[in-house]
Design a protein around this motif. Structure first.
Motif, short mmCIF file in Angstrom:
data_model
loop_
_atom_site.label_atom_id
_atom_site.label_comp_id
_atom_site.label_asym_id
_atom_site.label_seq_id
_atom_site.Cartn_x
_atom_site.Cartn_y
_atom_site.Cartn_z
N THR A 122 -38.64 34.78 -21.96
CA THR A 122 -39.54 34.64 -20.80
C THR A 122 -40.40 35.58 -20.63
O THR A 122 -41.20 35.51 -19.68
CB THR A 122 -38.59 34.53 -19.34
N ASP A 123 -40.13 37.00 -21.10
CA ASP A 123 -40.74 38.22 -20.48
C ASP A 123 -40.64 38.36 -19.12
O ASP A 123 -41.71 38.84 -18.53
CB ASP A 123 -42.16 38.23 -20.97
N HIS A 124 -39.60 37.83 -18.68
CA HIS A 124 -39.15 38.01 -17.28
C HIS A 124 -39.04 39.36 -16.73
O HIS A 124 -38.66 40.33 -16.83
CB HIS A 124 -37.68 37.45 -17.03
N VAL A 178 -43.85 39.90 -30.11
CA VAL A 178 -43.34 39.23 -28.52
C VAL A 178 -44.64 38.60 -28.05
O VAL A 178 -45.66 38.81 -28.40
CB VAL A 178 -42.89 40.12 -27.95
N HIS A 179 -44.22 37.73 -27.25
CA HIS A 179 -45.18 37.15 -26.50
C HIS A 179 -46.67 36.62 -26.97
O HIS A 179 -47.53 37.29 -26.40
CB HIS A 179 -45.32 37.73 -24.93
N VAL A 180 -46.53 35.98 -27.86
CA VAL A 180 -47.81 35.48 -28.65
C VAL A 180 -48.40 34.38 -27.55
O VAL A 180 -47.98 33.56 -27.42
CB VAL A 180 -47.45 34.93 -29.91
N ALA A 200 -34.01 36.26 -25.01
CA ALA A 200 -34.16 37.67 -25.67
C ALA A 200 -35.39 38.40 -25.17
O ALA A 200 -35.52 39.54 -25.85
CB ALA A 200 -34.43 37.31 -27.31
N HIS A 201 -35.89 38.19 -24.03
CA HIS A 201 -36.90 39.07 -23.51
C HIS A 201 -36.75 39.07 -21.94
O HIS A 201 -37.60 38.28 -21.39
CB HIS A 201 -38.05 38.56 -24.19
N THR A 202 -36.24 40.10 -21.36
CA THR A 202 -36.21 40.28 -19.92
C THR A 202 -36.41 41.73 -19.59
O THR A 202 -36.18 42.71 -20.53
CB THR A 202 -34.82 39.74 -19.19
N HIS A 203 -36.84 41.90 -18.55
CA HIS A 203 -36.93 43.17 -17.74
C HIS A 203 -36.45 43.44 -16.42
O HIS A 203 -37.29 43.22 -15.60
CB HIS A 203 -38.46 43.77 -17.89
N MET A 204 -35.34 43.63 -16.35
CA MET A 204 -34.76 43.72 -14.89
C MET A 204 -34.71 45.15 -14.37
O MET A 204 -34.74 46.32 -15.13
CB MET A 204 -33.17 43.36 -14.94
ZN LIG Z 1 -41.95 42.44 -22.02
#
Ligand SMILES: [Zn+2]
Length: 465
Positions: free
Chosen positions: A319-321, A243-245, A63-67
């Motif tokens: 992932t915050d990919h 997000v991303h704790v 639920a967390h990617t940045h393509m």
């Molecule tokens: Zn992010």
């Protein structure tokens, strides 16, 4: 209608572990039946997949990617094509990426731009969150329309002044709007105003190496922002997803809020569970590979994150990919850590690293599937279409070999980035075969999918409340 039977495997969902065969019809799960029963053996099929000795899992939901995300004058290295292919290799069959509103422009324009990046290029299904960079009367109204059409979550930033940053007033207005329209506010919780002061001071004193990125982004400033976000959400009467704790004290803030009964949720990422400030301090400029925000923390924080995942203080691992090549991209920050593009590759290895956590005793198998598949699907309005194996669900299925050994490396990964954050790490467990809506994308460790198979997913509102 084409029919596939997966036989002999152990079906693992967030709620059950069942020795069952799975019948897929026309892209959806049609039925489960116990091994060897008349029901199971009577199924005719066009394709039979032997899953003996394997797990049969719902496809992962990241639920967390940045393509292809723009950041600091460059772009994240994976496109929707390469990034979703890598996701499939790692057993992830749904991503939710972030469309970005540009300052001074509408949400619609940002969303259209992201649709154009993704349309016809994805190997697996995808949805969008919306990043609110410019909260004003018209963007607030647009939020309602986006929720109605399936973009039901909105990310705001307490960090990155001058880029994505929103002040508390804007955050409160967006939260109030979300509380009325059913949207879920996602928060990057770090006090960016204070961090920028510390960055300036560090650079002025000649502390320019990558490890100072971790130093200036203090635990206290993540915890403080998390606390403030919780209170703003409470005042607005809105749910909140942090997000991303990465910091133990931020987990404490979320746990305290949940203890009071507030609808506050938290996500962490594999990099915070498996990497630490030791990596940021690697010699030379190697630490740049691990620069992301929130930053990696000292090793002691990991146990608090694992505990949070077990106790449901944290509900999701994404992932915050957001990969940037070491050569040419991370290198932009030589001599000034603040110019290192923030982000790490990871979309391919989330399922495997979390399986390793099962092997290591941090998580149960069902909890693994819950935090990686079911809860993200529920959180972002995709359940039970995604995130489980049950009659009616999309046949996004991973045949997973729990005994296979593999070594993670940039030599063998499929992400379009020139390094791995887990180079040389040995893990137990590997994806064998992946179906997306019943269609093979990975078959016996070979890619058989294609760009454009993946379709856009309009989402419902949060189902986790
Ligand atoms: Zn992010």
């Amino acid at each position: 209608m084409s029919r596939t039977v997966i036989h002999g495997g152990l079906v693992v969902t967030a709620s059950d572990e069942i020795h069952a065969d799975v019948l897929i019809e026309g892209g959806r799960i049609a039925a489960l039946a116990a091994h060897g029963t008349d029901a199971a053996t009577s199924w005719s099929a066009d394709r039979r997949i032997d899953a003996t000795g394997m797990y049969v899992l719902p496809g992962g939901v990241d639920a967390h990617t940045h393509m292809k995300m723009p950041f600091g004058g460059t772009y994240a290295a994976d496109t929707f094509e390469t990034g979703t292919r890598a996701a499939a290799w790692g057993g992830t069959t749904t991503i939710v990426d972030f469309a970005i509103q540009t300052m001074g422009r509408s949400l619609r324009e940002g969303l259209d731009t992201w649709h154009a990046k993704a349309d016809g290029r994805c190997a697996v299904d995808y949805g969008f969150h919306m990043i609110l960079s410019d909260v004003n009367e018209s963007s607030l109204k647009e939020m309602d329309r986006l929720v109605a059409e399936g973009v039901t979550s909105f990310k705001l930033f307490m960090a990155y002044p001058g880029v994505f940053y929103s002040d508390d007033g804007r955050i409160l207005r967006a939260m109030q709007r979300a509380s009325g329209n059913g949207g879920l506010v996602m928060m990057h919780a770090e006090n960016g105003i204070a961090i920028d002061v510390l960055v300036e001071q560090a650079l002025a004193e000649g502390r320019t190496d990558p490890r100072y990125h971790g130093d200036v982004r203090k635990v206290a400033l993540e915890a403080e922002a998390t606390h403030r976000a919780v209170q703003l959400a409470r005042v607005a009467g809105a749910p909140l997803y942090v997000v991303h704790v990465s910091a133990d004290e931020a987990v404490d803030e979320i746990a305290a809020a949940r203890h009071k009964g507030l609808p506050v949720f938290g996500e962490t990422c594999p990099q915070y569970l498996f990497l630490s400030t030791d990596n940021l301090a690697e010699p030379g400029f190697e630490g740049a590979k691990y620069v992301c925000s929130t930053p990696l923390r000292p090793r002691e924080h990991q146990e608090v994150l694992w505990r949070g995942l077990r106790n449901n203080e944290l509900q999701v691992v994404s992932t915050d990919h957001c990969p940037f090549c070491f050569s040419g991209q991370k290198e932009m920050g030589r001599g000034d850590f603040s110019k290192i593009p923030n982000g790490m590759p990871g979309v391919e290895h989330r399922m495997d690293l979390l399986h390793q956590a099962v092997v290591d005793g941090h998580l149960s198998r069902r909890r693994w599937v819950e935090i990686a598949c079911a809860s993200p699907a529920r959180m972002f309005g995709l359940y039970p279409k995604k995130g489980t194996i049950a009659p009616g669900a999309d046949a996004d299925v991973v045949i997973y070999d729990p005994g296979a050994e593999q070594t993670i490396s940039a030599e063998t990964h499929h992400m379009a980035v020139d390094y791995s954050a887990y180079e040389g790490r040995r893990v137990t467990g590997q994806v064998r075969t992946v179906l997306s809506r019943g269609v093979p994308v990975i078959e016996d460790r070979a890619y058989v999918g294609h760009a454009g198979h993946g379709t856009y997913l309009p989402r419902g509102t949060c189902q986790y409340l």
